[in-house]
Design a protein around this motif. Structure first.
Motif, PDB file in Angstrom:
ATOM      1  N   ASN A 496       0.899  -1.269   0.093  1.00 26.47           N
ATOM      2  CA  ASN A 496       0.140  -0.084  -0.137  1.00 26.47           C
ATOM      3  C   ASN A 496       0.744   1.097  -0.027  1.00 26.47           C
ATOM      4  OD1 ASN A 496      -2.576  -1.438   0.043  1.00 26.47           O
ATOM      5  ND2 ASN A 496      -1.765  -1.959   2.189  1.00 26.47           N
ATOM      6  N   ASN A 497       2.031   1.164   0.419  1.00 29.43           N
ATOM      7  CA  ASN A 497       3.002   2.263   0.636  1.00 29.43           C
ATOM      8  C   ASN A 497       4.468   1.854   0.623  1.00 29.43           C
ATOM      9  OD1 ASN A 497       3.208   1.665   3.200  1.00 29.43           O
ATOM     10  ND2 ASN A 497       1.331   2.698   3.661  1.00 29.43           N
ATOM     11  N   THR A 498       5.161   2.650   0.706  1.00 30.31           N
ATOM     12  CA  THR A 498       6.724   2.543   0.766  1.00 30.31           C
ATOM     13  C   THR A 498       7.196   1.870   2.328  1.00 30.31           C
ATOM     14  OG1 THR A 498       7.031   4.903   1.342  1.00 30.31           O
ATOM     15  CG2 THR A 498       7.650   4.141  -0.988  1.00 30.31           C
ATOM     16  N   GLU A 499       6.488   2.463   3.451  1.00 25.28           N
ATOM     17  CA  GLU A 499       6.817   2.092   4.656  1.00 25.28           C
ATOM     18  C   GLU A 499       6.417   0.536   4.847  1.00 25.28           C
ATOM     19  OE1 GLU A 499       4.847   4.301   7.804  1.00 25.28           O
ATOM     20  OE2 GLU A 499       6.174   3.443   9.285  1.00 25.28           O
ATOM     21  N   GLU A 500       5.489  -0.062   4.049  1.00 22.10           N
ATOM     22  CA  GLU A 500       5.376  -1.558   4.162  1.00 22.10           C
ATOM     23  C   GLU A 500       6.449  -2.177   3.630  1.00 22.10           C
ATOM     24  OE1 GLU A 500       0.205  -1.599   3.525  1.00 22.10           O
ATOM     25  OE2 GLU A 500       1.605  -3.059   2.549  1.00 22.10           O
ATOM     26  N   ILE A 501       6.857  -1.968   2.529  1.00 21.16           N
ATOM     27  CA  ILE A 501       8.063  -2.309   1.675  1.00 21.16           C
ATOM     28  C   ILE A 501       9.281  -2.162   2.775  1.00 21.16           C
ATOM     29  CG2 ILE A 501       9.796  -2.304  -0.274  1.00 21.16           C
ATOM     30  CD1 ILE A 501       7.398  -0.683  -1.557  1.00 21.16           C
ATOM     31  N   TRP A 502       9.403  -0.883   3.306  1.00 17.78           N
ATOM     32  CA  TRP A 502      10.776  -0.857   4.297  1.00 17.78           C
ATOM     33  C   TRP A 502      10.505  -1.814   5.574  1.00 17.78           C
ATOM     34  CZ3 TRP A 502      15.207   1.402   3.803  1.00 17.78           C
ATOM     35  CH2 TRP A 502      15.846   1.602   4.680  1.00 17.78           C
ATOM     36  N   GLU A 503       9.368  -1.948   5.872  1.00 18.87           N
ATOM     37  CA  GLU A 503       9.380  -2.978   7.300  1.00 18.87           C
ATOM     38  C   GLU A 503       9.627  -4.361   6.716  1.00 18.87           C
ATOM     39  OE1 GLU A 503       8.466  -2.374  10.497  1.00 18.87           O
ATOM     40  OE2 GLU A 503       8.950  -0.387   9.808  1.00 18.87           O
ATOM     41  N   GLU A 504       9.315  -4.797   5.411  1.00 22.69           N
ATOM     42  CA  GLU A 504       9.689  -6.074   5.071  1.00 22.69           C
ATOM     43  C   GLU A 504      11.327  -6.332   4.693  1.00 22.69           C
ATOM     44  OE1 GLU A 504       7.413  -7.628   1.610  1.00 22.69           O
ATOM     45  OE2 GLU A 504       9.262  -8.458   0.799  1.00 22.69           O
TER      46      GLU A 504
END
Ligand code: SF4
Ligand code: SF4
Ligand code: SF4
Lengths: 710, 160
Positions: A496-504
């Motif tokens: 949904n957003n870049t933060e989700e990617i960063w968390e992964e």
């Protein structure tokens, strides 16, 4: 009232913080922000480099809709995202089925797209396509630094942070012109000098940085290894090295001494063109300073003997104990704003994100578990090998993300030929460019300023960049485009957003595990390694002189000097070396569309030549001339200056008409596969009819623009 | 004594940020998009010689040769500086020839008849609230304003 958005400059690896002022959905000005590196200063690119976002159509057109053509001879047509993605997915699947996944090559992007987009790209390549064929433009710039430092110290990045430069007592600047390429780093060097530091510059040209130095070593082009060996030789023979440090923290001393034995300053005098006593003086200044920093750039890495030289430079730091503490170290200062980030996040053929080897089974298992697929163990192809591999029929599809290879890579004709031979070329960019002219399908992406994420600046510094304005047209963020394509290929990705990617990604990378968006906002920036959420980040590497090598020690290394590959001869009597100029950036799609920067300098670009050489060829300042190599011919404007050495001419690689990469050679360093941009043979010819020449340049410029605004 | 802006060539990297800042400070709306090579006329110019890089601008001379040379009193001593009187210039170029620094330019503004000419020289950004734009933007702090020569620490340091 204008809204004020804090973000990071999209240009060089200094990573300056900027405030963008937004009114009625448009940026109206930029002002410096309180970044730890830039401390409320900016260079002209930071101040005046944002108006490409207004699509001023000065050089090339902003891509606003997906473009597709079923036949390379057809014109591009605007299509829907579904059609564009569907076409690319089907073609990729066919090529994979017919030739296997290794026939597909992809790039990461070192520019505006950010770390999350690079993570998604490499995940797509490894998990959805099933190959490690991903690389990016670090290959053509600091690839040699990454390889060299990984071998001798264990980490390919700058050992110390940029602000520390200010407090060092000696700066040895080797093949690097910060005044032109990183003004905000130059600012620290100037401050260090004001505080009493000695500045030594090694460069064949009298650069702006050489002007601001205490000692200038004007070496002959292509003789780095001989000089570095001689500096090491002085350290040893004059007993200037730190014995205790060498015994406790390094390996390979005996072999090192043997290797540099013959490289006395007197022996290399003829090779390097530098007087023995000047070499001795430089070695003494470096060794005797209580803290010393080595900085280098493309003048080290863009040679066929580059990795060896990087290793040699790190050996100088090891010999003198200038590592593992504050205000010292080795600094390969990264050029593009996020080239450090693209490396950090696995846009490399042998490394997962976080510098984890694809060949290591435990690591591969970890990623397989997280991504739910079997992953390939064999390292992928290097970017610079693709023209050859295409010729051999081994690579059939190329997915080019945020790069313009025809402009940036050596031997442009060879690159064009490779692109033409591909069965599928996908280009994902913000502007139409020379590479996109060879594409089948073009994905238009959002630009810096229109999306958010995290960049890594040259000194391992993570900083959050933010969205200032809404994009125009039917464009999507890079990570979303790649996710759509991946899903269409049968490996669903949804964020949904870049933060989700960063968390992964941070959970998969121990080096970045403690970095969160929240902490970045709180601290302004965090330098990796940052292993947990209570860790403040790491200003300098190798604390306690523990190196990241397998033995935990630093490796001393010297190699025999090898001259460059293509030497000048009767037919091509001059050396061509490619360099930078401050107001323009990389392939110029961005700065060429900025009013102020284009005002300061424009096509066809200059070729710098010494007055003696100019006189011999009857060339006059500001006139146009032909420059020819074995690979191509271009036109450029003559700039006569005593600052350049006799026998060598210099061109900046930003220009589209005076495109020096039509001339350069694709000779590669055997380890890093980085090309020898700094050395090939050319000839210059006077153009008698200057009126014709000026017309020709104008004609070429408007032809080019016509193609770019298709 | 007059004020003036001076550069430290040991800190100047030749980036020309100051030139753009100067032009924008004197444009009507400070907008970037109107800049073009044809009309770009900064009041300080970065000069790159064999071993020296430095911006050159008006020194606001005490006995200003330009003021003396101008037959129309278009240049005057005013407010501790040498300033241009708007609309008075006829474009005879006497000041241009007289200036020892080459710090003056004459440009034709627009295409109206009779021709409107303008003298372009450093005005110390006197209409700008924040003071000289060039000083503010220079990334290496190579520029500073001298208010009183004998008390200027940086100039005194260099004398030593
Ligand atoms: S120094 Fe680099 S990061 Fe800073 S403003 Fe200039 S281009 Fe941007
Ligand atoms: S902005 Fe500063 S460093 Fe740049 S040219 Fe002007 S005076 Fe020199
Ligand atoms: S003080 Fe103002 S007018 Fe004078 S050179 Fe600097 S910016 Fe231009």
């Amino acid at each position: 009232m204008a809204k004020k958005v804090l973000t990071i400059c999209p240009y060089c690896g200094s990573g300056c913080q900027i405030y963008l002022f937004v009114e009625n959905g448009e940026i109206i000005k930029a002002e410096p922000g309180p970044g730890r590196t830039n401390e409320n200063e900016l260079c002209l690119k930071g101040y005046y480099g944002w108006d490409f976002l207004k699509n001023p159509k000065r050089l090339t057109a902003r891509l606003e809709r997906p473009l597709l053509r079923y036949n390379r001879t057809d014109e591009f047509k605007e299509v829907s995202w579904e059609e564009a993605i569907g076409f690319a997915a089907k073609k990729l699947a066919d090529i994979k089925a017919k030739y296997g996944p290794n026939a597909i090559m992809c790039t990461g992007s070192a520019r505006g797209s950010g770390n999350e987009a690079n993570y998604i790209m490499q995940k797509f390549v490894r998990a959805a396509i099933g190959t490690n064929n991903i690389d990016h433009c670090a290959r053509v710039c600091h690839g040699s630094s990454v390889a060299g430092l990984a071998a001798t110290l264990g980490s390919g990045a700058m050992s110390n942070s940029i602000p520390e430069i200010e407090n060092t007592k000696c700066v040895l600047i080797f093949g690097y012109n910060p005044a032109e390429s990183h003004p905000i780093v130059a600012r620290r060097i100037i401050k260090a000098r004001e505080k009493g530091a000695k500045v030594i510059v090694v460069d064949p040209r009298f650069t702006e940085q050489a002007k601001i130095s205490d000692l200038w070593l004007a070496l002959k082009n292509g003789t780095n290894m001989a000089l570095v060996n001689a500096l090491g030789n002085v350290l040893i023979t004059e007993k200037l090295y730190n014995k205790k440090y060498v015994t406790n923290y390094t390996d390979g001393f005996e072999e090192y001494c043997k290797a540099i034995e013959k490289y006395t300053p007197e022996y290399v005098e003829n090779i390097t063109g530098i007087e023995a006593k000047t070499i001795r003086q430089a070695a003494r200044i470096y060794a005797e300073a209580e803290s010393a920093t080595i900085l280098w750039g493309m003048g080290v890495t863009q040679f066929t003997q580059a990795v060896d030289v990087v290793k040699g430079l790190s050996s100088l730091a090891l010999l003198t104990g200038n590592l593992g503490r504050e205000n010292v170290g080795v600094g390969p200062v990264r050029g593009q704003n996020n080239v450090q980030g693209a490396c950090d996040h696995g846009a490399l053929p042998a490394l997962f994100p976080g510098y984890q080897s694809v060949e290591d089974e435990t690591i591969r298992r970890k990623f397989e578990l997280a991504w739910g697929v079997k992953l390939p163990a064999k390292p992928g192809y290097h970017l610079t090998e693709i023209p050859r591999l295409a010729k051999e029929g081994k690579v059939k599809a190329y997915y080019i993300f945020g790069e313009d290879l025809v402009q940036s890579d050596p031997d442009a004709a060879g690159v064009r030929e490779a692109l033409a031979s591909m069965e599928l070329v996908i280009v994902q960019d913000i502007f139409m460019n020379k590479t996109a002219l060879h594409a089948d399908v073009i994905f238009p992406a959002t630009s810096w300023g229109e999306h958010e994420g995290v960049y890594s600046s040259a000194d391992r510094r993570f900083q959050k960049f933010n969205k200032a304005i809404e994009p125009k047209g039917d464009v999507k963020p890079d990570w979303e485009i790649i996710s759509l394509l991946s899903t269409a290929l049968g490996y669903p990705m949804k964020y949904n957003n870049t933060e989700e990617i960063w968390e992964e990604l941070r959970k998969l990378c121990p080096l970045y595990a403690g970095v969160t968006y929240k902490r970045l906002e709180e601290f302004g920036s965090i330098l990796w390694p940052c292993p947990d959420e209570n860790h403040p980040g790491t200003k300098y590497l190798y604390e306690g002189n523990k190196f990241a090598t397998s033995s935990g020690k630093g490796l001393l290394f010297a190699a025999e000097y090898r001259p460059p590959q293509e030497r000048p001869d009767e037919e091509y009597p001059l050396i061509l070396c490619t360099v930078r100029e401050i107001g323009h950036y990389s392939v110029r799609t961005m700065t060429g569309n900025c009013s102020a920067l284009q005002t300061l300098s424009d096509e066809p670009g200059y070729i710098q030549i010494n007055p003696k050489d100019a006189e011999k060829l009857d060339l006059a300042d500001q006139e146009l001339a032909w420059i020819t190599s074995r690979r191509g011919k271009v036109i450029a404007r003559i700039l006569i200056t005593e600052r350049v050495n006799i026998g060598t001419v210099y061109m900046t690689y930003h220009w589209w008409i005076g495109a020096c990469n039509e001339l350069t050679i694709d000779a590669l360093d055997p380890i890093s596969k980085t090309p020898e941009f700094k050395y090939c043979a050319v000839k210059l010819e006077l153009i008698a009819d200057q009126v014709f020449a000026e017309d020709y340049v104008q004609q070429e410029y408007s032809n080019l623009k016509k193609k770019m605004f298709c | 004594m007059n004020n003036f802006v001076v550069a430290d060539s040991e800190k100047c990297i030749g980036c020309r940020t100051c030139e753009i800042a100067c032009v924008l400070a004197h444009s009507k709306d400070g907008s970037l998009s109107k800049l073009s090579a044809k009309t770009f006329c900064p009041r300080l110019k970065v000069v790159k010689a064999a071993t020296l890089t430095t911006p050159v601008q008006c020194r606001h001379c005490e006995n200003a040769p330009c003021v003396a040379a101008c037959p129309k009193q278009a240049l005057v001593q005013n407010d501790h500086s040498v300033q241009v009187v708007k609309g008075a210039c006829v474009g005879c170029k006497a000041c241009l020839a007289a200036c020892p620094y080459g710090a003056i330019e004459i440009v034709i503004a627009g295409n109206s008849t009779p021709r409107r000419v303008e003298v372009i020289k450093c005005d110390l950004c006197r209409d700008r609230e924040d003071g000289p734009a060039c000083i503010k933007t220079c990334p290496t702090n190579a520029l500073h304003k001298v208010y009183n020569l004998s008390f200027d620490r940086r100039i005194n340091q260099r004398k030593r």
